[in-house]
Design a protein around this motif. Structure first.
Motif, PDB file in Angstrom:
ATOM      1  N   ILE A   1       0.536  24.970  32.481  1.00 27.55           N
ATOM      2  CA  ILE A   1       1.604  24.324  33.250  1.00 27.55           C
ATOM      3  C   ILE A   1       1.965  25.168  34.472  1.00 27.55           C
ATOM      4  O   ILE A   1       2.201  24.636  35.569  1.00 27.55           O
ATOM      5  CB  ILE A   1       2.823  24.041  32.346  1.00 27.55           C
ATOM      6  N   LYS A   2       1.966  26.503  34.307  1.00 32.90           N
ATOM      7  CA  LYS A   2       2.214  27.384  35.461  1.00 32.90           C
ATOM      8  C   LYS A   2       1.108  27.212  36.500  1.00 32.90           C
ATOM      9  O   LYS A   2       1.377  27.173  37.705  1.00 32.90           O
ATOM     10  CB  LYS A   2       2.257  28.844  34.998  1.00 32.90           C
TER      11      LYS A   2
ATOM     12  N   GLY B   1       0.796  15.652  26.101  1.00 31.61           N
ATOM     13  CA  GLY B   1       1.732  14.817  26.858  1.00 31.61           C
ATOM     14  C   GLY B   1       2.460  15.600  27.929  1.00 31.61           C
ATOM     15  O   GLY B   1       2.616  15.141  29.070  1.00 31.61           O
ATOM     16  N   GLU B   2       2.906  16.811  27.576  1.00 32.46           N
ATOM     17  CA  GLU B   2       3.612  17.653  28.548  1.00 32.46           C
ATOM     18  C   GLU B   2       2.698  18.057  29.703  1.00 32.46           C
ATOM     19  O   GLU B   2       3.097  18.080  30.863  1.00 32.46           O
ATOM     20  CB  GLU B   2       4.178  18.903  27.866  1.00 32.46           C
TER      21      GLU B   2
ATOM     22  N   ASN C   1      -0.111  16.474  30.672  1.00 28.91           N
ATOM     23  CA  ASN C   1      -0.407  15.268  31.466  1.00 28.91           C
ATOM     24  C   ASN C   1       0.736  14.945  32.424  1.00 28.91           C
ATOM     25  O   ASN C   1       0.512  14.623  33.595  1.00 28.91           O
ATOM     26  CB  ASN C   1      -0.658  14.070  30.548  1.00 28.91           C
ATOM     27  N   LEU C   2       1.978  15.040  31.931  1.00 34.41           N
ATOM     28  CA  LEU C   2       3.139  14.771  32.798  1.00 34.41           C
ATOM     29  C   LEU C   2       3.218  15.785  33.929  1.00 34.41           C
ATOM     30  O   LEU C   2       3.552  15.438  35.069  1.00 34.41           O
ATOM     31  CB  LEU C   2       4.432  14.800  31.978  1.00 34.41           C
ATOM     32  N   ALA C   3       2.894  17.059  33.622  1.00 39.31           N
ATOM     33  CA  ALA C   3       2.921  18.098  34.665  1.00 39.31           C
ATOM     34  C   ALA C   3       1.864  17.813  35.735  1.00 39.31           C
ATOM     35  O   ALA C   3       2.096  18.032  36.931  1.00 39.31           O
ATOM     36  CB  ALA C   3       2.698  19.474  34.038  1.00 39.31           C
ATOM     37  N   LEU C   4       0.692  17.316  35.313  1.00 42.04           N
ATOM     38  CA  LEU C   4      -0.361  16.958  36.277  1.00 42.04           C
ATOM     39  C   LEU C   4       0.080  15.796  37.167  1.00 42.04           C
ATOM     40  O   LEU C   4      -0.170  15.792  38.375  1.00 42.04           O
ATOM     41  CB  LEU C   4      -1.644  16.588  35.529  1.00 42.04           C
ATOM     42  N   ILE C   5       0.749  14.810  36.562  1.00 43.10           N
ATOM     43  CA  ILE C   5       1.252  13.666  37.338  1.00 43.10           C
ATOM     44  C   ILE C   5       2.323  14.138  38.325  1.00 43.10           C
ATOM     45  O   ILE C   5       2.305  13.778  39.510  1.00 43.10           O
ATOM     46  CB  ILE C   5       1.818  12.586  36.398  1.00 43.10           C
TER      47      ILE C   5
ATOM     48  N   SER D   1       0.232   4.552  27.480  1.00 46.92           N
ATOM     49  CA  SER D   1      -0.063   5.705  26.626  1.00 46.92           C
ATOM     50  C   SER D   1       0.481   6.989  27.218  1.00 46.92           C
ATOM     51  O   SER D   1       0.912   7.894  26.491  1.00 46.92           O
ATOM     52  CB  SER D   1      -1.570   5.826  26.394  1.00 46.92           C
ATOM     53  N   GLN D   2       0.480   7.129  28.559  1.00 46.36           N
ATOM     54  CA  GLN D   2       1.077   8.315  29.183  1.00 46.36           C
ATOM     55  C   GLN D   2       2.575   8.348  28.916  1.00 46.36           C
ATOM     56  O   GLN D   2       3.137   9.403  28.624  1.00 46.36           O
ATOM     57  CB  GLN D   2       0.811   8.317  30.697  1.00 46.36           C
TER      58      GLN D   2
END
Length: 639
Positions: free
Chosen positions: A299-300, A340-341, A343-347, A372-373
């Motif tokens: 995530i960083k 999920g976390e 994927n959300l960070a990538l979005i 699904s996201q």
């Protein structure tokens, strides 16, 4: 070439990237090398030191790389024979970001940057090796067995090692440890370790239970010093007893044990004790490798990424982590939460990069991941689904504001497509003019879907009721939630519509309990696990949560768990559905990782008999769920 340079060249050619050089190139490098002797605990360079004119290769001994975190020096990695470090002068102008200190008396080769740079410029393999390591803080990208590792000094330590995510993160380690018996001589043990390029040897008894471990360090400190003769048996120098752990040990647990007991290796055994068969060996280096894929670190890295290429590499690491976690039997619900976390960070970063390109938004907005996201169930690289909601603005500004957000969405969805998330085939994306609009427009849209369902049935999609904010104003997401539940509370027609939609899904099993498979097309004779098994559970969980006013839970597994508490009369059905959802999701994920697809179609012939039974048993709760839907909403399958 003199004798010393010849010896250095012979040493270097064993390890990448030097094994990509010709003999002539190696000769030039070897003759330019400066040999540096470093006493125990002495420093080669420190954080913030001016960059040297060389990078380094460990010839013998151990060099510790450390950083300062929370005012304490934290060990990041150990460099041993063949490891390359100190690459910062190649790629950066600012000072060192690590300290390199000798853990024991060591010898390193200093390779002048100016001498080596021409070979990097004309050799793609060498350049890619150095670039990939420096950019990603990865170990040797060419050799997953870590024979000759490349260690970056580019990393920024992120801490947080005891986070919940890391606690469950699994480890990759050597599952074919080198073994011998207590009556083996030190000479034979050393030969065995040399022949197998291993730095450790597990000593076992007649039952193959581990009783001790011999490492390179033992050979240096006890044999090379003359304290113990080379003819002695290994029980005279081995460390005993061993520290044993179970096969599914997590990264954090392994780190705690190594720190607590000050050991360099952990023995993996069948039952986690030293009274069962040895199954593997975990080294300190394995922990460092695992750190590179720590979810917190990923995530960083996402937050620092500057383009889709950077983000794609991180998504690849996530795929590796999902694969490893499944292999280690980490609970799927936990894997989904981590994925999920990330994927959300990538979005979120994709939206941020679009804003950096276009300038500040003209109004506040929220980017909501849907489907699904939005449910945090996207373990595979399936298509992207999203909507964009911007705050209400003056009528004369509406068109310009909407134009900005449509352009923003097109940039963000394009970035996501480059990362590996395909465009939604139904165009359920924020870049579609239908799904990028003001809060008032969205309010009307949801009110129409709920109050007059089916009127424009080609427009309604139940995935719009599964959403999670990825970027923007949380109050806008809350406003959407209020609109949905306020209208749903009086929406009998809406629940009839959703209930019938759930019941219309094609059944997974025939009357005779045989799998219903595809009858034609590219997936003939395969089982559609998404449409026939997962979607009815997803639809059922959503339907009951909306009808029982359960807000803020989008994940199917968690929805069923919450339903069991909210509606205890039917708790057994809900809990069985929760368990079934996890089993079915795992089967789909394993299939997708194996075939590099979305895992929707399962080749039943390739499943073992046990897995086929597991799949069939997971379909059993669906009948109970179907009956509950019919009873609760007074529906028939034909209403």
């Amino acid at each position: 070439m003199n004798v010393i340079a010849e010896r250095i060249a012979d040493f270097l050619k064993q390890y990448p990237p030097f094994n990509n050089l010709s003999i002539e190139e190696l000769t030039i490098v070897a003759t330019s090398i400066r040999v540096v002797n470093i006493e125990k605990h002495k420093t080669l360079f420190r954080i913030n030191d001016v960059l040297h004119d060389s990078f380094y290769v460990v010839a013998s001994g151990v060099i510790n790389l450390s950083v300062i975190s929370d005012a304490e020096e934290t060990l990041l990695n150990k460099c041993v024979e063949g490891d390359v470090f100190g690459l910062r002068p190649f790629f950066a102008k600012n000072n060192y970001m690590m300290t390199a200190k000798a853990r024991e008396e060591s010898v390193v080769y200093a390779i002048p940057i100016d001498t080596f740079r021409p070979f990097v410029a004309k050799n793609a393999e060498v350049l890619n090796f150095l670039l990939e390591s420096f950019a990603n803080n990865s170990n040797n990208p060419e050799d997953r067995q870590n024979k000759g590792k490349l260690l970056s000094d580019h990393v920024v330590y992120t801490g947080g090692s005891q986070s919940e995510m890391q606690y469950f993160q699994s480890l990759t380690y050597n599952k074919m440890p080198l073994k011998s018996f207590v009556n083996t001589t030190v000479r034979d043990a050393a030969q065995l370790m040399t022949d197998n390029l291993m730095d450790n040897l597990i000593i076992v008894d007649n039952n193959h239970f581990p009783v001790g471990i011999v490492t390179d360090s033992d050979m240096r400190s006890k044999i090379a010093t003359g304290r113990v003769p080379i003819t002695a048996t290994v029980d005279k120098i081995m460390a005993a007893p061993v520290l044993a752990v179970p096969e599914n040990v997590s990264l954090a647990e392994a780190q705690l044990l190594i720190l607590k007991y000050n050991v360099s290796h952990l023995c993996v055994t069948q039952d986690g004790s030293d009274k069962s068969e040895i199954k593997g060996i975990i080294s300190e280096h394995d922990l460092i490798v695992a750190q590179a894929s720590n979810p917190g670190v990923l995530i960083k890295e996402i937050k620092r990424s500057q383009d889709a290429k950077d983000l794609k590499k991180i998504r690849a690491k996530l795929s590796d982590m999902i694969q490893t976690s499944i292999n280690k039997n980490i609970p799927l619900s936990h894997i989904s939460n981590i994925a999920g976390e990330i994927n959300l960070a990538l979005i979120k970063r994709s939206v941020e990069l679009a804003i950096l390109d276009m300038g500040s938004p003209p109004a506040r907005f929220a980017w909501l991941s849907i489907g699904s996201q939005g449910r945090k169930e996207q373990l595979l690289l399936t298509d992207q689904d999203s909507i964009l909601v911007f705050e209400d603005v003056a009528p004369e500004k509406y068109r310009d504001v909407k134009d900005y957000f449509l352009k923003l969405a097109k940039r963000a969805t394009s970035t996501l497509e480059k990362i590996g998330y395909p465009y939604c085939p139904n165009v359920h994306m924020a870049s579609n003019i239908l799904w990028c609009k003001s809060l008032s427009d969205w309010t009307k849209q949801y009110e129409n879907w709920i109050n007059t369902p089916g009127e424009k049935s080609n427009e309604i999609s139940s995935i719009f009721f599964d959403y999670e904010i990825a970027f923007g104003e949380i109050k806008i997401e809350e406003a959407i939630t209020d609109v949905i539940f306020r209208n749903a509370s009086r929406g009998k027609l809406f629940f009839d519509y959703l209930g019938n939609d759930a019941l219309r899904k094609p059944p997974p099993l025939s009357f005779f309990k045989k799998f219903n498979v595809e009858e034609e097309g590219a997936n003939e004779n395969k089982f559609d696990i998404k449409t026939r098994a997962l979607m009815p559970l997803i639809d059922g969980a959503r339907l009951f949560c909306l009808s029982l006013n359960i807000k803020g839970i989008n994940n199917t597994y968690l929805r069923f768990k919450q339903l069991a508490m909210t509606d205890p009369r039917h708790s057994e059905i809900y809990l069985n559905c929760a368990e079934a959802f996890v089993i079915l999701s795992k089967i789909r994920t394993v299939e997708g990782l194996k075939t590099e697809s979305d895992g929707q179609f399962i080749n039943l012939e390739e499943l073992s008999k046990v897995d086929r039974e597991k799949l069939k048993n997971a379909l059993a709760p669906m009948k109970d769920l179907e009956e509950l839907i019919k009873a609760r909403f007074q529906l028939t399958q034909f209403s």
